[in-house]
Every structure is written in C-alpha cells, then in structure tokens.
Write a protein that holds these residues in place. Structure first.
Motif, PDB file in Angstrom:
ATOM      1  N   THR A   1       0.830  -1.202   0.000  1.00 47.40           N
ATOM      2  CA  THR A   1       0.000   0.000   0.000  1.00 47.40           C
ATOM      3  C   THR A   1       0.865   1.253   0.000  1.00 47.40           C
ATOM      4  O   THR A   1       0.593   2.220  -0.720  1.00 47.40           O
ATOM      5  N   ASN A   2       1.924   1.241   0.799  1.00 46.29           N
ATOM      6  CA  ASN A   2       2.835   2.386   0.816  1.00 46.29           C
ATOM      7  C   ASN A   2       3.543   2.564  -0.526  1.00 46.29           C
ATOM      8  O   ASN A   2       3.687   3.689  -1.021  1.00 46.29           O
ATOM      9  N   VAL A   3       3.989   1.479  -1.120  1.00 43.07           N
ATOM     10  CA  VAL A   3       4.684   1.562  -2.415  1.00 43.07           C
ATOM     11  C   VAL A   3       3.758   2.150  -3.474  1.00 43.07           C
ATOM     12  O   VAL A   3       4.151   3.039  -4.247  1.00 43.07           O
ATOM     13  N   PHE A   4       2.520   1.669  -3.523  1.00 42.89           N
ATOM     14  CA  PHE A   4       1.587   2.151  -4.539  1.00 42.89           C
ATOM     15  C   PHE A   4       1.243   3.629  -4.341  1.00 42.89           C
ATOM     16  O   PHE A   4       0.991   4.346  -5.308  1.00 42.89           O
ATOM     17  N   GLU A   5       1.230   4.089  -3.088  1.00 43.26           N
ATOM     18  CA  GLU A   5       0.903   5.495  -2.840  1.00 43.26           C
ATOM     19  C   GLU A   5       2.118   6.403  -2.969  1.00 43.26           C
ATOM     20  O   GLU A   5       2.005   7.559  -3.366  1.00 43.26           O
ATOM     21  N   LEU A   6       3.300   5.910  -2.628  1.00 47.47           N
ATOM     22  CA  LEU A   6       4.503   6.730  -2.706  1.00 47.47           C
ATOM     23  C   LEU A   6       5.079   6.788  -4.121  1.00 47.47           C
ATOM     24  O   LEU A   6       5.814   7.717  -4.463  1.00 47.47           O
ATOM     25  N   THR A   7       4.776   5.788  -4.932  1.00 53.96           N
ATOM     26  CA  THR A   7       5.242   5.772  -6.322  1.00 53.96           C
ATOM     27  C   THR A   7       4.034   5.761  -7.247  1.00 53.96           C
ATOM     28  O   THR A   7       4.027   5.073  -8.258  1.00 53.96           O
ATOM     29  N   GLY A   8       3.004   6.506  -6.872  1.00 55.13           N
ATOM     30  CA  GLY A   8       1.691   6.425  -7.481  1.00 55.13           C
ATOM     31  C   GLY A   8       1.662   6.487  -8.991  1.00 55.13           C
ATOM     32  O   GLY A   8       2.415   7.224  -9.624  1.00 55.13           O
ATOM     33  N   ASP A   9       0.728   5.701  -9.567  1.00 54.51           N
ATOM     34  CA  ASP A   9       0.532   5.753 -10.999  1.00 54.51           C
ATOM     35  C   ASP A   9      -0.262   7.005 -11.355  1.00 54.51           C
ATOM     36  O   ASP A   9      -1.011   7.543 -10.555  1.00 54.51           O
ATOM     37  N   GLY A  10      -0.114   7.466 -12.562  1.00 54.88           N
ATOM     38  CA  GLY A  10      -0.788   8.681 -13.001  1.00 54.88           C
ATOM     39  C   GLY A  10       0.227   9.805 -13.217  1.00 54.88           C
ATOM     40  O   GLY A  10       1.275   9.851 -12.567  1.00 54.88           O
ATOM     41  N   THR A  11      -0.110  10.727 -14.096  1.00 52.38           N
ATOM     42  CA  THR A  11       0.827  11.788 -14.469  1.00 52.38           C
ATOM     43  C   THR A  11       1.188  12.683 -13.290  1.00 52.38           C
ATOM     44  O   THR A  11       2.368  12.927 -13.005  1.00 52.38           O
TER      45      THR A  11
END
Length: 551
Positions: free
Chosen positions: A297-307
């Motif tokens: 969860t932290n990885v997905f939020e800290l390296t978030g997808d999207g421009t």
C-alpha cells in the motif's frame, strides 16, 4: 528525513510496540477468559439477567445466546434512533428515517459501524453514547467470546460444553475492553481530542473559516471505535477530523489500538491449547500478511501511478496533510486488515492499485490480524482448511492440535469461507442488475470499484467507505444491512458448530505422519492457502475494476 524513511520508522515503531505488548496483554486476556473468580459487579449483572455463571453451554445454546443478545440489541438500537426526538440530549434532531435506523442498528450490532449519515448532524448525544458507543463495546466482546469458544473446542475433549456466553461477554467487556478504553481515551485527550457535552459552538477550522459544530464525547468514542476495531465515529470523517485525531502521534496511537487486541489474541490461543508455539505460528501468519499489505500500500501510494502523482513523487489527493502520504497509507492498511473501518484519508482518491489493496485486505477475510476475535477465529478456520489440503496431499487423515479434521469439520470450515464472497459478488452484481450502481459518482472501472468496495466492506463487517457513492437510499441501506447481518452471524454459527464438533472428539496422539503446525513450513502454507483462495474467488472482479484501472 524523507517521507519514505519516516514511513519506515513509523511502521517499525508500531511493530516494536506490538511485539512488546503481545505477551503481557495476551497472558492477561488468557487469565480473564480462563478464570473462575467473580467480582461484585459481575455477580450483580448475572442476577439481573438471570444467568447461572457456573453453568456451561453446548455450541447450540452458545449460538442461540449470541443471536438472542444481538437480536435484542438491533431492536433496541433501532427504537432508540426512531424515538430520539423524545429523548434527553437529542439536540433537537428528528427521528432517523426507518431505512437509515435499520442500517445503523445492524451496522453497530455486527461490529461493522458503517455510516451512511453524518453523525454530528443526525443523532443526539444520548443515542451516540448509550446506543452506538455501547455497541462498540459489546459487539467487539461478542467477537472475542466466539473466538474463545472455538479455542475451547480445540483445547477440550469428550465434552459438548464450550463455556457460558454471558459470562464470557461480561468478563471481556468489564476486564479487557473497558480498562484499555479508559487509558486510551485519556491518552487521546492529552493529545487534543475533544471530550465534552456542549450543545454547539463556533470554532475556527484549520483553513480559517467558521463552522458550527455539536460537541460530544469524541475522545471516548474514538478510542472505543479503534479499540473495538469498529468503523464510524462522532464525525463522519472520523479519524481525519482534527477533533478526533489531532496530531501525528495520536494517529500512531490509534493504529496501535486498532492492532493491539487482535495481535495479542494468538497468545491467548497458545496458552489455552497448552502450546505457546502454536500461538506464535498464528501470529506469524498475521504478521506476514499485514507487513506485505502495509508495504504494498505504501509503495503504490509513494510511487503512485498517473501523471500528477509521478510528477510530484507521491499520491497526495485525498490524504490528510497532517499525517503525510505514508502514514495515511499505513492507517488505510491497518483499518482494512482489521474490521475497523476508521479512515484518516479518502480511499476513493488512492491510486488504483493502492485502493485495490484496501479491498484485498478485506477480501482476505480480515485475518491479518482481523477484528477483535473475528480475526483469530477466521485464521483458525483457514488453518483447518490448510491442514485438510495438506492431508489430501500426503494421503492421510488431517489433524490439527490433536483433533481429526473429517468431512463434518471441513464442511463447517468451507461454508464459513464461502459466505462472505457470495455476499460480496452477488450484492455487487445485483446493484448493477437493478441499476442502483447509478448512485456511484464515477462510471466504468472506478464506478465498479466503488460498488465492489461497498459490498466488500459491509459483508466483511469492516465499515470503511471507498467514497464517491451515495448509499443513504432505501435500497442501499437495506441491501448493505442484509450483507452486514448475514456476513456476521452465519459465520459465527459455523464457527461454533465447528467448535462443538471438535470438543466432542477424543484427542488423537501425534505420530510420524502428523503435520507439525508450529513450524515455518505450516506458516507458509497457511499464508499461501489464504492468498490463493482469495485470488481464485475475487480476481475476476478485481481485474474488471481496480486492477484494470491501475494497469
């Protein structure tokens, strides 16, 4: 210190604190549920309700006691809301509408605490305190009592008795939940959480504007909420509100309280079956799943997808700036890994894969570590299924803690596991088939995610909301209420039936072919079975929603 480093320190400090309290709190809870002494207050309660504390119950009587207590609680809480305009401290609020009162009554009695309303503008202080807050305690107590009854099924032999539900409930509430809640509330008040009964006051918000609020017992209700691993709160945004969660350290404290009892219950399990190492094995499964979820969860939020997230470096949308992205992601993981439902950020605004993780956490059955009691008995069910699968692989009758897992036992375990996925998937499909998905803010993949999250949260008795969907309609209140009711009490019936079947067995001596259930191999097998069962069940729905959106 970078945000990532701060997030790692935050998580490691939580792990250290939970490890430190696991043994002493677990030993204390073991003494509470295994002791025979009675305080004067407890004896008075038994006389009032007409209970013989020395009499034990079969699994059927225990189950009927749970259902009777919960059924009366639903009726009482429903009437409380409908009649609140006649009650003291109503603050002039009108009665809660019938479908909203039904949904809320079922929600709090099932330990879900899903809220389709704004608490401070819908209910007065008396309903909040004597209705909702009381259920925060007793519904959590019911979960622990059922878990203890299942453990007694493993620990006892040649008997049909699993203890006394009324005694278990009274002792758990008075000796475990109340004392910790008092200490937790005092800590939150020291941190700045509000505790008052003011009828209304003007305050300046963090942005400098004026807001009219109804004050209330926020600190005590907040700690009851997180300690009982319930969702909801005095304010609908609960732990994102500065009156309920003022600072970074109160944020840490709330996550600690959310995980405190569920992570300590495996110690109770080990003590009751006479093998502490069995408790450590169950705790290890919880820890592996929890740390994997928090990390992802932290990885997905800290390296978030999207421009925009990639340009900024993190996904800031929907996050509480007081707690930064990492601490918000950790809170989201903790609250969905347990049956808490409290939020300090907007899950609907998470990245697609980060939002998916909050759903996956609940789809695991909330066993890492899960709700108060429900996490332990859910994971023990998965352990039984794992032993059965291992037995099929080597061609021998499976055994767990000296009890044979035959056709009767695996049927109860299988029915337990199938209930929640059925409610989630059938509920989601029904919402789309009847056109009720139109209340979702978004269409397409994200709209599917919003509907899927709502039924996942309700059916797993979590109570958190993805957001972006209007659910305070007659259809949604009724449908989600049914999911909460069936998702809570059907599994409890099967858990108690399994406990009764195990308790009647004679112990089976361990042999050379017995699978050791305290070693790393078994821990890994339980983790694998848990993940595989969830993947096989929910992957198609996730692939159509958050996974497709994220990719």
């Amino acid at each position: 210190m970078t945000m990532t480093t701060a997030g790692v320190v935050f998580v490691l400090s939580l792990v250290a604190a939970l490890v430190a309290v696991h043994k002493p709190l677990g030993d204390y809870m073991f003494r509470v549920v295994s002791g025979t002494g009675q305080s004067r207050v407890e004896r008075g309660i038994y006389r009032v309700v007409g209970v013989n504390p020395a009499a034990e119950q079969s699994w059927g009587v225990y189950a009927r006691s749970v259902l009777a207590f919960s059924g009366v609680s639903v009726l009482f809480l429903y009437a409380f809301q409908r009649l609140q305009h006649h009650l003291w401290l109503s603050l002039g609020f009108d009665p809660v509408v019938p479908h909203g009162a039904w949904n809320t009554a079922v929600s709090f009695v099932t330990n879900t605490n899903w809220q389709s309303y704004s608490g401070e503008s819908t209910m007065g202080h008396l309903v909040q305190m004597a209705g909702l807050a009381v259920q925060n305690f007793v519904s959590a107590g019911v979960g622990i009592a059922v878990a203890v009854a299942l453990v007694r099924g493993f620990a006892r032999s040649r008997t049909g008795e699993l203890g006394n539900f009324w005694v278990d409930l009274v002792r758990i509430v008075l000796r475990i939940l109340l004392p910790i809640a008092v200490l937790g509330a005092l800590a939150l008040m020291l941190g700045g959480a509000v505790q008052n009964l003011s009828a209304g006051t003007d305050v300046t918000t963090l942005t400098g504007g004026s807001q009219h609020i109804t004050g209330g017992p926020v600190a005590s209700q907040e700690v009851i909420k997180v300690l009982g691993t319930n969702g909801g709160g005095f304010y609908n945004v609960n732990s994102a509100h500065p009156f309920e969660n003022p600072t970074a350290w109160t944020n840490w404290w709330q996550i600690f309280l959310i995980l405190l009892i569920p992570f300590s219950l495996p110690r109770v399990f080990g003590r009751m079956v006479g093998q502490n190492r069995q408790g450590y094995a169950i705790a290890a499964v919880m820890a592996i799943l929890a740390l994997a979820s928090v990390t992802l969860t932290n990885v997905f939020e800290l390296t978030g997808d999207g421009t925009v997230p990639q340009a900024v470096g993190v996904a800031l949308e929907g996050k509480e700036v007081r707690f930064d992205v990492s601490n918000s992601a950790t809170f989201a993981a903790a609250t969905t890994l347990t049956s808490t439902g409290a939020v300090n950020s907007f899950h609907d605004s998470f990245t697609s894969l980060g939002g998916m993780m909050t759903m996956v956490n609940m789809m695991l059955g909330e066993v890492a570590p899960g709700g108060t009691g429900s996490g332990l008995y859910g994971l023990l069910i998965l352990a039984v299924i794992t032993v059965f699968v291992a037995g099929l692989m080597v061609g021998r009758t499976p055994e767990y803690l000296g009890k044979k897992i035959g056709s009767r036992e695996i049927k109860f375990a299988s029915l337990y596991f199938l209930i929640t996925p059925t409610l989630v998937l059938v509920g989601t499909a029904t919402a789309f088939a009847t056109g009720n998905n139109s209340t979702a803010l978004n269409v397409g993949r994200h709209g599917l995610s919003e509907v899927l999250y709502a039924f996942t949260s309700a059916s797993n008795n979590n109570g958190s909301a993805f957001g972006g969907i209007t659910v305070n309609t007659t259809w949604w209140d009724t449908a989600l209420g049914l999911c909460m009711l069936l998702g809570r009490f059907l599994p409890i019936i099967f858990v108690l039936a399994l406990a009764g079947s195990l308790a009647r067995q004679a112990p089976t001596p361990a042999s050379e072919g017995t699978l050791p259930t305290h070693r790393p191999l078994f821990v890994g097998m339980v983790v694998g079975v848990t993940v595989i069962l969830v993947a096989l069940t929910f992957l198609p729905a996730l692939a159509l929603g958050p996974l497709a959106e994220g990719l």
